[in-house]
Design an enzyme around this catalytic site. Structure first.
Site, mmCIF file in Angstrom:
data_model
loop_
_atom_site.group_PDB
_atom_site.id
_atom_site.type_symbol
_atom_site.label_atom_id
_atom_site.label_comp_id
_atom_site.label_asym_id
_atom_site.label_seq_id
_atom_site.Cartn_x
_atom_site.Cartn_y
_atom_site.Cartn_z
ATOM 1 N N ALA A 46 -6.720 1.183 3.879
ATOM 2 C CA ALA A 46 -8.108 1.496 4.218
ATOM 3 C C ALA A 46 -8.904 2.467 3.530
ATOM 4 O O ALA A 46 -8.584 3.621 3.222
ATOM 5 C CB ALA A 46 -8.114 1.802 5.771
ATOM 6 N N CYS A 75 -4.952 -3.605 -0.822
ATOM 7 C CA CYS A 75 -3.916 -4.243 0.303
ATOM 8 C C CYS A 75 -2.732 -4.891 -0.360
ATOM 9 O O CYS A 75 -2.643 -5.066 -1.590
ATOM 10 C CB CYS A 75 -4.437 -4.710 1.333
ATOM 11 S SG CYS A 75 -6.060 -4.315 1.814
#
Length: 586
Positions: free
Chosen positions: A52, A2
């Site tokens: 994700a 991320c």
């Protein structure tokens, strides 16, 4: 993985400040297009942009412990999270996310838990009980991370420069393998392998099966996923071994049950590039579902500004190699793949760069590999991380596995040295470890294919085309005054000057230019290694062709027609051949 942004100890807890932090966090949205989050606790803000990969349904961040007194925002993959959960039987986990263990480990062990993590990570952990925090980065610096300080006394943390450069009085690269504690207000190293002391020369005998098994374990643990993935396959030794081991062991993994045992592979290059040919051959041998992406020199030139913005560097070698990787990553992401496994790190560990042919002895060979690994976070790790994340694509690098590095760096460097009289080329011990006659990992000629730097392998005309383009935008007068305009890391070629101009437009702060490495280099060497050969001292080009005789023809015959009117000696390095048959730029 991320993108993260944290502001800690901020004097302003107004709504306007929250809006500003959300705005800055959105600058990292390309790193995590799946979800975003911001948690405020008093004068502390933790923001997150999520890509994700594991537990897409419930792994949104920030993450918490049971009573939410510990808050974590993290960019990472923790490969041993299932084993760590077993060591925390009295804790309740809210998600199946691999990073969920971090807050609970802190509860059990305090700040001294980081070396328990097997993976790659950058995280900020806020303990609301005493308003203290810690920040940590993985051992080698596979994940990118920066730290800055505001005039109001705040500490800023961001995955990329663009998240904090406009707000901080001073900022810098967060050092790999370190932890920053607000209680101590200083960095301390948590990763302390024996090879960090370059004076200690290892003496463990070479065992090919030990090396092979260590690498296979490094690859297998990285097959942890709940989303589709693929492999970067240039046809060089490193990417081919990664692809071979992945294809060999994929069938027995949970990933294969979800996404099938057919491995997607990807390669990029100019039309007719060496990598396209070799990559296709390896893909056919391994039975992967292969995808080739051709780009033109103009495609690459058009992308350079975006590449510099995303990679946040003006280093010549990095930009040359990052551009085709940037273009390929966009294509890969559009195919539905969310992460790839890649071959960065092997050349640093095994002395694979061609200038290692000139290493005078085992001691200096080993010390140079140590220096190269320590600098990876500023070069290949930065390139692999940021050129892929520009499109929300994650890259995993098994050669930089902590356990594998320990095995490889414990080997007596005498076994790594290039010895022509014994038939040992660069990375001989790695090649030999996978030279299996009964159950071959790769075709023999691929296993023993000579080193190509990525920026060369995608097509020799690529580098020449960039030089031609830069020569049209940077004048001799500009070069004459370069040391006055850019006194730090003064560009010594028109290509370097061109990149620097673009970088300064995006990141004009003095702190920003200090984050980029500099100094002389031949074929990606450190400055210290230039002492190995007196003829290297005037080198201006870091390309691998500056150290390999067979590439002379590429310099001589692949010049783009747009160079008409440009003096060849200003574009084409002069090449001389050393007694070892290694071409050295002079």
């Amino acid at each position: 993985m991320c993108g993260i942004l944290a502001v800690l100890g901020c004097s302003d807890d107004s709504q306007a400040k929250r809006v500003r932090i959300l705005e800055l966090s959105r600058r990292l949205k390309h790193r995590g297009p799946d979800w975003s989050g911001l948690h405020q606790h008093g004068d502390n803000y933790l923001a997150h942009q999520r890509l994700a990969i594991v537990d897409p349904a419930s792994g949104d961040q920030p993450l918490f412990n049971e009573d939410k007194s510990i808050i974590v925002t993290v960019n990472g993959e923790i490969y041993n999270h299932e084993e760590l959960r077993k060591q925390l039987p009295n804790h309740k986990f809210f998600t199946q996310c691999d990073c969920d263990v971090i807050a609970h480990l802190y509860e059990e062990h305090g700040e001294n838990f980081v070396d328990m993590l097997d993976g790659i990570f950058s995280f900020v952990l806020l303990d609301t009980r005493d308003n203290s925090f810690i920040v940590a980065r993985d051992a080698i610096g596979v994940t990118s991370l920066y730290i800055g300080w505001g005039l109001d006394g705040s500490v800023w943390i961001a995955s990329e420069l663009k998240g904090l450069n406009d707000e901080c009085e001073h900022f810098e690269v967060f050092p790999p393998g370190h932890l920053y504690s607000s209680k101590e207000r200083e960095f301390r190293r948590w990763y302390n392998p024996p090879w960090f002391n370059e004076a200690i020369i290892p003496s463990t005998p070479y065992d090919p099966l030990v090396l092979r098994n260590a690498f296979e374990k490094a690859v297998i643990k990285r097959l942890m996923t709940d989303v589709p993935f693929g492999v970067l396959l240039s046809g060089g030794l490193d990417s081919s071994l990664v692809a071979s081991v992945t294809a060999r062991y994929l069938a027995g993994t949970k990933a294969a049950k979800q996404w099938g045992a057919k491995l997607p592979s990807f390669c990029v290059g100019l039309k007719g590039a060496p990598d396209l040919k070799a990559g296709k051959e390896v893909a056919d041998f391994l039975g992967t579902v292969h995808h080739e992406f051709e780009f033109t020199i103009q495609d690459g030139i058009d992308a350079i500004e975006d590449v510099i913005y995303h990679t946040e560097t003006y280093d010549v070698t990095t930009i040359r190699a990052a551009t085709p990787m940037f273009l390929m990553s966009r294509k890969i992401k559009s195919s539905g793949v969310k992460w790839v496994i890649s071959g960065e790190g092997s050349d640093e560990i095994f002395g694979g760069y061609l200038y290692f042919h000139k290493a005078p002895n085992r001691e200096e060979f080993h010390q140079e590999t140590c220096r190269k690994i320590k600098a990876l976070h500023r070069y290949d790790c930065l390139r692999a991380n940021k050129s892929t994340y520009a499109w929300g694509l994650e890259a995993r690098v098994p050669f930089l596995d902590k356990d594998f590095i320990k095995v490889a760096m414990d080997i007596d460097p005498e076994f790594k040295m290039i010895k022509h009289d014994e038939g040992r080329i660069e990375k001989w011990i790695l090649r030999k470890a996978f030279d299996d006659e009964e159950n071959p990992y790769l075709p023999k000629h691929i296993l023993y294919r000579q080193k190509e730097q990525f920026s060369d392998g995608v097509g020799y005309g690529w580098i020449d085309g960039i030089k031609d383009h830069a020569a049209k935008h940077v004048t001799d007068r500009m070069m004459f005054n370069a040391s006055h305009i850019f006194p730090f890391n003064t560009p010594n070629t028109k290509e370097a000057y061109y990149y620097r101009m673009i970088f300064e437009r995006f990141f004009p702060q003095n702190s920003a230019r200090l984050t980029v490495p500099g100094g002389p280099s031949v074929a990606c060497s450190t400055e210290k290694a230039i002492e190995w050969d007196a003829s290297w001292s005037n080198n201006l080009d870091p390309s691998g062709r500056a150290a390999l005789g067979v590439h002379v023809s590429a310099y001589e015959h692949q010049i783009n027609p747009v160079t008409k009117g440009v003096e060849p000696e200003k574009i084409i390095p002069k090449i001389g051949v050393s007694p070892l048959g290694v071409a050295i730029q002079t």
